[in-house]
Design an enzyme around this catalytic site. Sequence first.
Site, mmCIF file in Angstrom:
data_model
loop_
_atom_site.group_PDB
_atom_site.id
_atom_site.type_symbol
_atom_site.label_atom_id
_atom_site.label_comp_id
_atom_site.label_asym_id
_atom_site.label_seq_id
_atom_site.Cartn_x
_atom_site.Cartn_y
_atom_site.Cartn_z
ATOM 1 N N GLY A 17 -24.383 -4.455 -17.431
ATOM 2 C CA GLY A 17 -23.401 -4.133 -18.198
ATOM 3 C C GLY A 17 -23.902 -3.341 -19.676
ATOM 4 N N SER A 18 -25.071 -2.683 -19.440
ATOM 5 C CA SER A 18 -25.499 -1.842 -20.487
ATOM 6 C C SER A 18 -24.694 -0.662 -20.759
ATOM 7 C CB SER A 18 -27.154 -1.442 -20.441
ATOM 8 O OG SER A 18 -27.176 -0.798 -19.272
ATOM 9 N N ASN A 19 -24.307 -0.262 -19.926
ATOM 10 C CA ASN A 19 -23.343 1.051 -19.959
ATOM 11 C C ASN A 19 -21.861 0.555 -20.544
ATOM 12 O OD1 ASN A 19 -24.068 3.877 -18.676
ATOM 13 N ND2 ASN A 19 -24.809 2.332 -17.066
ATOM 14 N N LEU A 95 -20.262 -2.425 -7.992
ATOM 15 C CA LEU A 95 -20.849 -2.114 -6.679
ATOM 16 C C LEU A 95 -20.078 -2.468 -5.674
ATOM 17 C CD1 LEU A 95 -24.754 -3.600 -7.493
ATOM 18 C CD2 LEU A 95 -23.853 -1.266 -7.890
ATOM 19 N N LYS A 96 -18.664 -2.506 -5.719
ATOM 20 C CA LYS A 96 -17.609 -2.833 -4.886
ATOM 21 C C LYS A 96 -16.828 -1.652 -4.669
ATOM 22 C CE LYS A 96 -18.856 -7.032 -3.866
ATOM 23 N NZ LYS A 96 -19.239 -7.484 -2.626
ATOM 24 N N LEU A 97 -16.509 -1.340 -3.517
ATOM 25 C CA LEU A 97 -15.565 -0.237 -3.302
ATOM 26 C C LEU A 97 -14.046 -1.047 -3.795
ATOM 27 C CD1 LEU A 97 -15.655 2.571 -1.890
ATOM 28 C CD2 LEU A 97 -14.416 1.259 0.145
ATOM 29 N N ASN A 112 -16.879 7.069 -12.633
ATOM 30 C CA ASN A 112 -18.189 6.112 -12.230
ATOM 31 C C ASN A 112 -19.131 6.894 -12.781
ATOM 32 O OD1 ASN A 112 -19.634 4.121 -10.816
ATOM 33 N ND2 ASN A 112 -20.152 5.801 -9.230
ATOM 34 N N HIS A 114 -23.316 7.322 -12.101
ATOM 35 C CA HIS A 114 -24.257 7.178 -11.086
ATOM 36 C C HIS A 114 -25.580 7.709 -11.352
ATOM 37 C CE1 HIS A 114 -25.238 6.558 -7.032
ATOM 38 N NE2 HIS A 114 -25.904 7.803 -6.785
ATOM 39 N N SER A 146 -25.194 11.477 -12.939
ATOM 40 C CA SER A 146 -23.887 11.937 -12.649
ATOM 41 C C SER A 146 -22.517 11.042 -13.106
ATOM 42 C CB SER A 146 -23.587 12.282 -11.252
ATOM 43 O OG SER A 146 -24.720 13.054 -10.595
ATOM 44 N N ASP A 155 -19.083 7.325 -4.301
ATOM 45 C CA ASP A 155 -19.724 8.382 -4.962
ATOM 46 C C ASP A 155 -19.391 10.028 -4.549
ATOM 47 O OD1 ASP A 155 -21.157 6.454 -6.310
ATOM 48 O OD2 ASP A 155 -22.746 6.340 -4.395
ATOM 49 N N GLU A 184 -27.795 7.767 -19.410
ATOM 50 C CA GLU A 184 -26.574 7.356 -18.987
ATOM 51 C C GLU A 184 -25.560 6.806 -20.408
ATOM 52 O OE1 GLU A 184 -26.338 4.627 -15.648
ATOM 53 O OE2 GLU A 184 -28.349 5.157 -15.302
HETATM 54 C C1 GAR Z 1 -26.660 2.044 -13.892
HETATM 55 O O1 GAR Z 1 -27.832 2.505 -13.790
HETATM 56 C C2 GAR Z 1 -25.615 2.772 -13.191
HETATM 57 O O2 GAR Z 1 -25.829 3.889 -13.136
HETATM 58 C C3 GAR Z 1 -25.910 2.206 -11.677
HETATM 59 O O3 GAR Z 1 -26.036 0.642 -11.826
HETATM 60 C C4 GAR Z 1 -26.692 0.375 -13.021
HETATM 61 C C5 GAR Z 1 -25.852 -0.575 -13.778
HETATM 62 O O4 GAR Z 1 -26.389 -0.840 -14.986
HETATM 63 N N1 GAR Z 1 -24.863 2.462 -10.737
HETATM 64 C C6 GAR Z 1 -24.858 2.700 -9.575
HETATM 65 O O5 GAR Z 1 -25.889 2.750 -8.870
HETATM 66 C C7 GAR Z 1 -23.419 3.052 -8.713
HETATM 67 N N2 GAR Z 1 -23.613 3.434 -7.530
HETATM 68 P P1 GAR Z 1 -25.409 -1.519 -16.193
HETATM 69 O O6 GAR Z 1 -25.068 -2.678 -15.565
HETATM 70 O O7 GAR Z 1 -26.895 -1.793 -17.211
HETATM 71 O O8 GAR Z 1 -24.716 -0.388 -16.739
#
Ligand code: GAR
Length: 205
Positions: A17-19, A95-97, A112, A114, A146, A155, A184
């Site tokens: 969850g850093s984003n 990570l789920k649809l 999203n 990516h 992206s 995606d 990101e």
């Molecule tokens: C991030 O790098 C994000 O772009 C990626 O998972 C990581 C989650 O990090 N997402 C995907 O690969 C989606 N297909 P976070 O939990 O620290 O935000």
Amino acid sequence: MFSENAARVAVFISGSGSNLQALIDGTKAGILSAKIVLVVSSRRDAYGLERAAKENIDTFVFKAKKYATPEEAGEALLDKLAEHKVEYIALAGYLKLLPAELVKTYRNRIVNIHPALLPKYGGKGMYGHFVHEAVIANGDKESGVSVHLVDEIYDHGKVLEQVRVPVMPDDSPDDLAARVLKQEHKLYARVLEKLIKGKYHITNE
Ligand code: GAR
């Protein structure tokens, strides 16, 4: 702290969850004029849930398999979002649809992030370190981030913004992941803000 009419956002996570944190920080810094009202996690042990708790944001662990049918699962999630009057959804390492009904209800209001330059390195199974490993294995000289709209296919929706980062000759997947992740965190709140403010030209193809 938030204006009455700040857009109401749910953030979906599966891990660190850093984003999510970057979006929370974005609201505090005034970059993102939204209120994060709910964090949905596909995993009970996601560290992002702790980040949410620290900020007093409501959380919901959503496991589609717990429900009798995919439709029931979709309904339960939609009910939860409606309860929190959610207007926009940001996927942050989710990570789920998503249930089909949810994509339909929130069409053009789900984004999203990516960790690659889509349409390269997208699709089912292409997430996190798998992406960076593939980029390095292919000898690419650049990768990036992206942010895109979410539709029914992994995606696949319209790309709203991309940022490029170099791939260094001796990069490990972790090195590249860290360089991409830094971008990101800078990008996500800004793109969500632009979407909320209607700054993208979005057609309903
Ligand atoms: C991030 O790098 C994000 O772009 C990626 O998972 C990581 C989650 O990090 N997402 C995907 O690969 C989606 N297909 P976070 O939990 O620290 O935000």
